[in-house]
Write an enzyme that holds these catalytic residues in place. Structure first.
Site, PDB file in Angstrom:
ATOM      1  N   GLY A  47       1.047  -0.639  -0.152  1.00 56.88           N
ATOM      2  CA  GLY A  47      -0.099   0.727  -0.019  1.00 56.88           C
ATOM      3  C   GLY A  47       0.968   1.659   0.633  1.00 56.88           C
ATOM      4  N   GLY A  49       3.264   2.052  -2.400  1.00 56.20           N
ATOM      5  CA  GLY A  49       3.422   2.351  -3.348  1.00 56.20           C
ATOM      6  C   GLY A  49       4.916   1.976  -4.149  1.00 56.20           C
ATOM      7  N   SER A  88      12.467   0.369   6.283  1.00 58.53           N
ATOM      8  CA  SER A  88      12.421   0.901   4.790  1.00 58.53           C
ATOM      9  C   SER A  88      13.502   0.794   3.758  1.00 58.53           C
ATOM     10  CB  SER A  88      12.089   2.232   5.809  1.00 58.53           C
ATOM     11  OG  SER A  88      12.233   3.259   6.850  1.00 58.53           O
ATOM     12  N   ALA A 287      16.618   8.142  -3.461  1.00 60.77           N
ATOM     13  CA  ALA A 287      15.873   8.333  -2.258  1.00 60.77           C
ATOM     14  C   ALA A 287      16.584   7.829  -1.238  1.00 60.77           C
ATOM     15  CB  ALA A 287      14.893   7.367  -3.331  1.00 60.77           C
ATOM     16  N   LYS A 288      15.841   7.740  -0.101  1.00 63.71           N
ATOM     17  CA  LYS A 288      16.452   7.373   0.885  1.00 63.71           C
ATOM     18  C   LYS A 288      15.113   6.688   1.517  1.00 63.71           C
ATOM     19  CE  LYS A 288      19.605  10.715   2.671  1.00 63.71           C
ATOM     20  NZ  LYS A 288      19.796  11.662   4.019  1.00 63.71           N
ATOM     21  N   GLY A 289      15.146   5.541   2.486  1.00 64.51           N
ATOM     22  CA  GLY A 289      13.599   5.218   3.313  1.00 64.51           C
ATOM     23  C   GLY A 289      12.889   6.004   3.800  1.00 64.51           C
ATOM     24  N   GLU A 292       9.168   3.728   7.162  1.00 67.45           N
ATOM     25  CA  GLU A 292       9.393   3.362   9.020  1.00 67.45           C
ATOM     26  C   GLU A 292       9.315   4.820   9.686  1.00 67.45           C
ATOM     27  OE1 GLU A 292      10.545   0.195  10.461  1.00 67.45           O
ATOM     28  OE2 GLU A 292       9.539  -1.650   8.695  1.00 67.45           O
TER      29      GLU A 292
END
Ligand code: FES
Ligand code: FES
Lengths: 336, 160
Positions: A47, A49, A88, A287-289, A292
Site C-alpha cells: 500500500g 506505492g 524502510s 532516494a532514501k527510505g 518507517e
C-alpha cells in the site's frame, strides 16, 4: 487540578534497511514483443506505492513513459530474491536493483536499435516518449515498439536485464564493536504540543510539526501521503497502541484487533509536514527510505511534551493516562 | 442443508441466488455474486470495511444476513462510477491521495456517500462523525476527511 500545556521536540536518524548477514534484493526486467517493460520482483507492495515507484525508476532508466512499465511483485516462488518490504528498505534496495536490471535491458534495446538504424549503439539516445533517436540527427529514429518486434522476431535478442543490490554483511570490529549496519540514513525532527489533564492523566496532542529529510522524493505526493499517515501512527505509538493494555485483571484485557486502540478520525492533531530533499549517495536517483522512520520522532517529542506539561518522565510506551497518574503520584511522594 | 432463495437489486441490477441459510450479505456479495468491493476486515462489526448501502441506509454487510435482504436495493462502491466516469467521491479520494493499501476505501466511500446523500454540505465534525465507524490503518484519516469535504463542495457546485 488543571489542564497543563507542554511542548516537546525530538530529532532522529533512521537507517534505510538493516543488515542481518547481508541485505540483498534482486530484480529482473524484460520487454514484451510490443516494447512494454516488465519488472519482476518478489518484494511486496503493501500500500505504500512500491509498484508505482519501481515503474517510475524502470521507466526513467530505460527512457520510456511510466505507463509502458508493468511491475509484478510479491511472488517468492517465481520472483528474484528480496529480503522483504520492511525497515524502510523497499525503494532503496529494490530501486537500485531495478536500475541495474533496466540499464542492462536498455543496452540490449540500444544494440538492436543500432542494428536497425545501422549506427553505433553509443550514438543513440531515448526521447522518453518511446522512441530511440540518433544523437544530433533526431530525424533518424525508430520506435521502441519496432525495436522490440525486431528483437523478438528478426534478431533473436532478449531485451532484458538482471539487477542485484547487496549491502554486504557488516561484522563488528573485535576491539571496538564498531560496525556499519547501514549506508544510508534519513532524518526527521518533530515538535509536538500537548495538553495533559493532571486529574485524569489524559493527553491531547494539539499540533505536530514534522520536518523529514528523506533524500530525493521520487513521487512527492506519495511521499507526503506516507508522511501524513506516518505522523499519525507515531502519535498512535506514543499514546495508544499496545497489545497488553493495563487491566487489573488480564481477563478483562483485549482479545482482538478491534480492542487495539488507535486514534480515530476525531482524535487527530493538527499536522504539518515539511520535506527536505538531500539526495543520498547510494540511493536510486537519490532516494532514501521514508517508510518507517516517519512514525518515529513523534514518540519522543510527545514524551518530552508530557514532561514539559506535568514534569514527569514516562519511559514506557504507550504513555497512557494510568502511567501519567502513577508518575504524578510518585512525584508527589505518595506510595504507588 | 436446504438452500434459501434470495433476490435483491445490486447497483440497479436484479440478482437472484440460492444461499445457505445464515450466509452473511458480505459472503453472498463477494463469493456468490462476485462483487468484491465490500471488504472483510473483522467480520464482527467493528471495522466498517464491509459497509454497503441498503435501501439508503449504511449497513455492515458482515452483520447482515443475506436472506433478510429480499427485495432490497443494495449499493456498493463498485456501482458508483457511471459509464467509466468516477463518482465525485471516488474522484476526490484519488485526488486527495486518501487511499494507500485501499482496504478501508470502499467502506469509507459508502459511509461518506450516505452522509452526503443526507447532508450535502457537512461540517468537518459531521464528516468525522460519519467516518468514525470505519477504521483506516494507513492514511491517518486527514486525507480521507479532506476528500469527503472536497466531494461535498464539488457536488454543491454541480448542483448550483
Ligand atoms: S468486516 Fe464488517 S465491520 Fe469489519
Ligand atoms: S488505506 Fe489502508 S486501511 Fe485505509
Amino acid at each position: 487540578m488543571a489542564i497543563r500545556r507542554g511542548r516537546g521536540v525530538a530529532a532522529i536518524n533512521y537507517p534505510t534497511g538493516m543488515n542481518l548477514g547481508g541485505d540483498p534484493t534482486q530484480a529482473l526486467v524484460h520487454s514484451t514483443p510490443t516494447g512494454n517493460f516488465m519488472v519482476t520482483l518478489s518484494s511486496v507492495d503493501l500500500g505504500q506505492g512500491m509498484k508505482q515507484i519501481m515503474a517510475q525508476i524502470c521507466a526513467e532508466t530505460i527512457g520510456v513513459p511510466t505507463d509502458r512499465v508493468v511491475v509484478d511483485t510479491a511472488d517468492t516462488d517465481t520472483g528474484p530474491h528480496c529480503m522483504g518490504t520492511f525497515a524502510s528498505r523497499g525503494t532503496h534496495r529494490a530501486g537500485n536493483a531495478v536500475i541495474q536490471a533496466a540499464r542492462e535491458a536498455r543496452q540490449v534495446m540500444l544494440e538492436v536499435a543500432a542494428e536497425e538504424l545501422e549506427v553505433n549503439a553509443s550514438d543513440l539516445e531515448t526521447d522518453g516518449q518511446g522512441n530511440i533517436l540518433v544523437k544530433g540527427a533526431p530525424q533518424r529514429s525508430i520506435s521502441i515498439f519496432d525495436v522490440a518486434l525486431s528483437a523478438h522476431f528478426k534478431r533473436g535478442r532478449s531485451i532484458s536485464g538482471r539487477g542485484m543490490f547487496l549491502i554486504p554483511r557488516s561484522y563488528p570490529e573485535k576491539e571496538t564493536g564498531a560496525m556499519k549496519p547501514s549506508t544510508c540514513y534519513a532524518h526527521a525532527c518533530t515538535v509536538a504540543e500537548v495538553e495533559v489533564d493532571d486529574e485524569t492523566g489524559e493527553v491531547t496532542v494539539l499540533t505536530v510539526k514534522n520536518v523529514f529529510e528523506i533524500g530525493r522524493a521520487l513521487n512527492p505526493k506519495m511521499v507526503e501521503q506516507q508522511l501524513v499517515g506516518g505522523s499519525w501512527m507515531g502519535i498512535s505509538h506514543a499514546l495508544y497502541e499496545t497489545t497488553e493494555p493495563y487491566y487489573p485483571n488480564r481477563d478483562h484485557g483485549g482479545t482482538d484487533f478491534n480492542q487495539y486502540l488507535m486514534p480515530g478520525p476525531g482524535d487527530l492533531a493538527q499536522t504539518e509536514i515539511i520535506v527536505l530533499e538531500r539526495p543520498s549517495a547510494d540511493g536510486p536517483y537519490g532516494a532514501k527510505g521514508p517508510g518507517e522512520m516517519c512514525a518515529n520522532p513523534q514518540i519522543p517529542a510527545v514524551a518530552n511534551a508530557v514532561f514539559d506539561a506535568v514534569g514527569v518522565r514516562i519511559d514506557t510506551l504507550p504513555i497512557t493516562p494510568e502511567r501519567i497518574l502513577r508518575a504524578l503520584k510518585a512525584q508527589a511522594g505518595a506510595p504507588n | 442443508m436446504a438452500k434459501v432463495p434470495v433476490q435483491f437489486t445490486l447497483n440497479g441490477a436484479e440478482k437472484a441466488e440460492f444461499i445457505d441459510s445464515g450466509t452473511t450479505l458480505l459472503h453472498a456479495l463477494r463469493d456468490k455474486i462476485g462483487d468484491t468491493s465490500p471488504k472483510g476486515g473483522c467480520h464482527q462489526g467493528t471495522c466498517g470495511a464491509c459497509s454497503v448501502i441498503i435501501d439508503g441506509e449504511l449497513r455492515l454487510s458482515c452483520l447482515t444476513l443475506a436472506e433478510t435482504c429480499n427485495g432490497a436495493a443494495i449499493t456498493t462502491t463498485s456501482g458508483l462510477s457511471k459509464g467509466g466516469v468516477l463518482h465525485p467521491l471516488q474522484r476526490a479520494f484519488l485526488d486527495a491521495f486518501a487511499t494507500q493499501c485501499g482496504f478501508c476505501t470502499p467502506g469509507m466511500i459508502m459511509a461518506a456517500k450516505v452522509l452526503l446523500d443526507q447532508t450535502p454540505n457537512p461540517s468537518r465534525d459531521e464528516v468525522v462523525e460519519a467516518l468514525s465507524g470505519n477504521i483506516c490503518r494507513c492514511t491517518g484519516y486527514e486525507p480521507i476527511i479532506q476528500a469527503v469535504l472536497t466531494a461535498a463542495r464539488s457536488n454543491s457546485q454541480n448542483a448550483a
